[in-house]
Design a protein around this motif. Structure first.
Motif, short mmCIF file in Angstrom:
data_model
loop_
_atom_site.label_atom_id
_atom_site.label_comp_id
_atom_site.label_asym_id
_atom_site.label_seq_id
_atom_site.Cartn_x
_atom_site.Cartn_y
_atom_site.Cartn_z
N GLY A 177 0.79 -1.23 0.00
CA GLY A 177 0.00 0.00 0.00
C GLY A 177 0.82 1.27 0.00
O GLY A 177 0.27 2.37 0.12
N SER A 178 2.15 1.14 -0.15
CA SER A 178 2.98 2.34 -0.17
C SER A 178 3.10 2.89 -1.57
O SER A 178 3.22 2.13 -2.53
N PRO A 179 3.11 4.22 -1.70
CA PRO A 179 3.40 4.79 -3.02
C PRO A 179 4.86 4.57 -3.42
O PRO A 179 5.22 4.73 -4.59
N ARG A 180 5.71 4.23 -2.44
CA ARG A 180 7.14 3.98 -2.73
C ARG A 180 7.30 2.49 -3.09
O ARG A 180 7.18 1.62 -2.24
N ARG A 181 7.61 2.26 -4.36
CA ARG A 181 7.65 0.88 -4.86
C ARG A 181 8.61 0.01 -4.07
O ARG A 181 8.30 -1.14 -3.74
N GLY A 231 10.05 0.72 -1.04
CA GLY A 231 10.18 1.29 0.31
C GLY A 231 10.18 0.22 1.38
O GLY A 231 10.39 -0.98 1.12
N ASN A 232 9.89 0.65 2.60
CA ASN A 232 9.96 -0.27 3.75
C ASN A 232 8.82 -1.30 3.76
O ASN A 232 9.03 -2.43 4.19
N THR A 233 7.65 -0.90 3.29
CA THR A 233 6.55 -1.88 3.21
C THR A 233 6.97 -3.01 2.28
O THR A 233 6.76 -4.20 2.59
N PHE A 234 7.58 -2.64 1.16
CA PHE A 234 8.05 -3.66 0.20
C PHE A 234 9.08 -4.58 0.85
O PHE A 234 9.05 -5.80 0.66
N PRO A 285 2.37 1.74 4.84
CA PRO A 285 3.11 2.66 5.70
C PRO A 285 2.14 3.33 6.66
O PRO A 285 0.93 3.36 6.40
N VAL A 286 2.68 3.84 7.75
CA VAL A 286 1.84 4.57 8.72
C VAL A 286 1.87 6.05 8.36
O VAL A 286 2.94 6.64 8.24
N TYR A 287 0.70 6.62 8.16
CA TYR A 287 0.58 8.05 7.91
C TYR A 287 -0.29 8.63 9.04
O TYR A 287 -1.48 8.31 9.13
N TYR A 288 0.30 9.44 9.85
CA TYR A 288 -0.42 10.05 10.99
C TYR A 288 -1.15 9.01 11.83
O TYR A 288 -2.31 9.18 12.22
N GLY A 289 -0.46 7.94 12.10
CA GLY A 289 -1.02 6.89 12.97
C GLY A 289 -2.07 6.03 12.30
O GLY A 289 -2.71 5.20 12.96
N MET A 290 -2.25 6.21 10.99
CA MET A 290 -3.29 5.46 10.26
C MET A 290 -2.65 4.76 9.06
O MET A 290 -1.56 5.14 8.63
N CYS A 295 6.50 2.07 10.24
CA CYS A 295 6.54 3.50 10.54
C CYS A 295 7.95 3.90 10.97
O CYS A 295 8.79 3.06 11.26
N ARG A 296 8.15 5.22 11.01
CA ARG A 296 9.43 5.75 11.49
C ARG A 296 9.53 5.60 12.99
O ARG A 296 10.53 5.17 13.53
N ARG A 297 8.42 5.90 13.71
CA ARG A 297 8.52 5.91 15.17
C ARG A 297 7.25 5.50 15.91
O ARG A 297 7.29 4.76 16.88
N GLY A 298 6.08 6.00 15.50
CA GLY A 298 4.86 5.71 16.28
C GLY A 298 3.61 5.57 15.41
O GLY A 298 3.57 6.06 14.28
N GLY A 299 2.63 4.88 15.96
CA GLY A 299 1.33 4.78 15.28
C GLY A 299 1.15 3.47 14.53
O GLY A 299 0.09 3.23 13.93
N TYR A 355 10.06 -1.00 11.87
CA TYR A 355 10.48 0.39 12.05
C TYR A 355 11.54 0.79 11.03
O TYR A 355 12.53 0.08 10.85
N GLY A 356 11.32 1.92 10.38
CA GLY A 356 12.28 2.46 9.44
C GLY A 356 11.68 3.69 8.78
O GLY A 356 10.46 3.80 8.68
N ALA A 357 12.55 4.61 8.36
CA ALA A 357 12.06 5.83 7.71
C ALA A 357 12.45 5.85 6.23
O ALA A 357 11.60 5.73 5.35
N ALA A 358 13.75 5.95 5.95
CA ALA A 358 14.20 5.98 4.55
C ALA A 358 13.93 4.61 3.91
O ALA A 358 13.94 3.59 4.61
C1 LIG Z 1 2.27 11.66 5.12
C2 LIG Z 1 3.17 10.84 6.01
C3 LIG Z 1 2.80 10.64 7.32
C4 LIG Z 1 3.60 9.88 8.17
N1 LIG Z 1 3.19 9.64 9.44
C5 LIG Z 1 3.94 8.89 10.26
C6 LIG Z 1 3.51 8.61 11.59
O1 LIG Z 1 2.40 8.95 12.01
N2 LIG Z 1 4.33 7.90 12.39
C7 LIG Z 1 5.57 7.48 11.97
O2 LIG Z 1 6.29 6.89 12.76
N3 LIG Z 1 5.99 7.68 10.69
C8 LIG Z 1 5.21 8.37 9.83
N4 LIG Z 1 5.61 8.57 8.53
C9 LIG Z 1 6.84 7.89 8.06
C10 LIG Z 1 6.54 6.59 7.30
O3 LIG Z 1 5.59 5.80 7.97
C11 LIG Z 1 7.83 5.76 7.14
O4 LIG Z 1 8.78 6.50 6.42
C12 LIG Z 1 7.61 4.43 6.47
O5 LIG Z 1 8.79 3.69 6.55
C13 LIG Z 1 7.24 4.59 5.01
O6 LIG Z 1 7.05 3.30 4.44
P1 LIG Z 1 7.33 3.06 2.89
O7 LIG Z 1 8.81 3.18 2.68
O8 LIG Z 1 6.85 1.67 2.61
O9 LIG Z 1 6.56 4.09 2.14
C14 LIG Z 1 4.82 9.32 7.68
C15 LIG Z 1 5.20 9.55 6.36
C16 LIG Z 1 4.38 10.31 5.52
C17 LIG Z 1 4.79 10.50 4.07
#
Ligand SMILES: Cc1cc2nc3c(=O)[nH]c(=O)nc-3n(C[C@H](O)[C@H](O)[C@H](O)COP(=O)(O)O)c2cc1C
Length: 253
Positions: A55-59, A61-64, A133-138, A169-173, A202-205
């Motif tokens: 479900g990530s727009p990043r082909r 990314g971390n979900t992948f 990915p987690v976006y704003y805890g959702m 997610c990067r940190r929470g939610g 857990y991961g951001a980049a």
């Molecule tokens: C719009 C948006 C909202 C986000 N909200 C959160 C969040 O609530 N908590 C968190 O820990 N990370 C948050 N992140 C970071 C992503 O969850 C994190 O980078 C994740 O690894 C992305 O997964 P992906 O690489 O599969 O897209 C957010 C990122 C974006 C773009």
């Protein structure tokens, strides 16, 4: 799959065993039991297959990364899988028009995004894993749009099939997003597959979640449990998976 392993539908249902029985108990209604039996029968005619929705727009990314870990472990269990990415184009939400039901479509009446491609894949898979990915805890909005539209229009292809949610997610939610995805499975008679922990990483980049050893292990355990459940559904002969020693890390270290 070796055709010598084929057994009749009646035998397969008889052999479903404790795991399937437990799942069946959690399902409501005869329709759910019927579709569970269909999965049993279908699983013996062809390799079992799991659809993994990214479900990530990043082909890549971390979900992948997490879904790839699941796919690789499923492969070790001789179960096929496909990772399908929703992409980074807009996906409309359900507009409650009811045309899917009125016209008996078994897919969404709107055919201008990936939603109906997924409906077709759901029809032939044996289990579903939804990663987001987690976006704003959702969960990401596009994942929710797809689940809501397909649950309503193509739910018959989901009934009785094991399902799991995965969030990163990067940190929470991550746990609230994870629970939110599971809500749909519970209303669609989908037996939920569990792991040693909630299915989160857990991961951001992009790719950073690969450092989360416990997260990756949780994915492998999930895949083993899913393989066990699917095989047990299909043959009633599955052996419980051997467990790895738990890697307990705080976040990714
Ligand atoms: C719009 C948006 C909202 C986000 N909200 C959160 C969040 O609530 N908590 C968190 O820990 N990370 C948050 N992140 C970071 C992503 O969850 C994190 O980078 C994740 O690894 C992305 O997964 P992906 O690489 O599969 O897209 C957010 C990122 C974006 C773009």
């Amino acid at each position: 799959m070796d055709s010598s392993n084929k057994i009749s539908r009646r035998e397969a249902v008889k052999k479903m065993g404790a795991v399937a029985a437990t799942a069946a108990i959690s399902m409501s209604g005869v329709g759910a039991l019927a579709s569970c039996a269909e999965t049993v029968a279908a699983g013996l005619d062809r390799p079992l297959k799991v659809l993994l929705l990214n479900g990530s727009p990043r082909r890549n990314g971390n979900t992948f990364t997490l879904l790839s870990e699941i796919a690789s472990q499923l492969n070790k269990n001789k179960i096929e899988s496909e990772i399908f990415q929703l992409g980074n184009r807009p996906i409309r939400g359900c507009v409650a028009c009811g045309q899917c039901h009125a016209k008996g479509l078994d897919k969404c009446v709107f055919d201008d995004d990936v939603c109906n491609q997924i409906a077709e894949k759901l029809a032939t898979c044996d289990a579903l894993v939804v990663g987001s990915p987690v976006y704003y805890g959702m969960p990401a909005g596009q994942v929710l749009s797809v689940l809501q539209r397909l649950g309503y229009s193509a739910g018959k292809y989901m009934q009785g099939k094991p399902a799991a949610a995965v969030t990163v997610c990067r940190r929470g939610g991550a746990t609230s997003a994870f629970m939110s995805l599971q809500m749909a499975f519970q209303m669609l008679n989908m037996p939920i597959v569990t792991s040693q922990y909630w299915n989160i990483g857990y991961g951001a980049a992009p790719g950073e979640v690969a450092k989360d050893e416990e997260g990756l292990q949780t994915m492998r355990t999930l895949a083993d449990n899913l393989a066990y459940m699917l095989t047990q559904f299909a043959t009633g002969t599955a052996q419980p998976p051997k467990r790895e020693q738990w890697k307990m890390t705080n976040f990714i270290r």
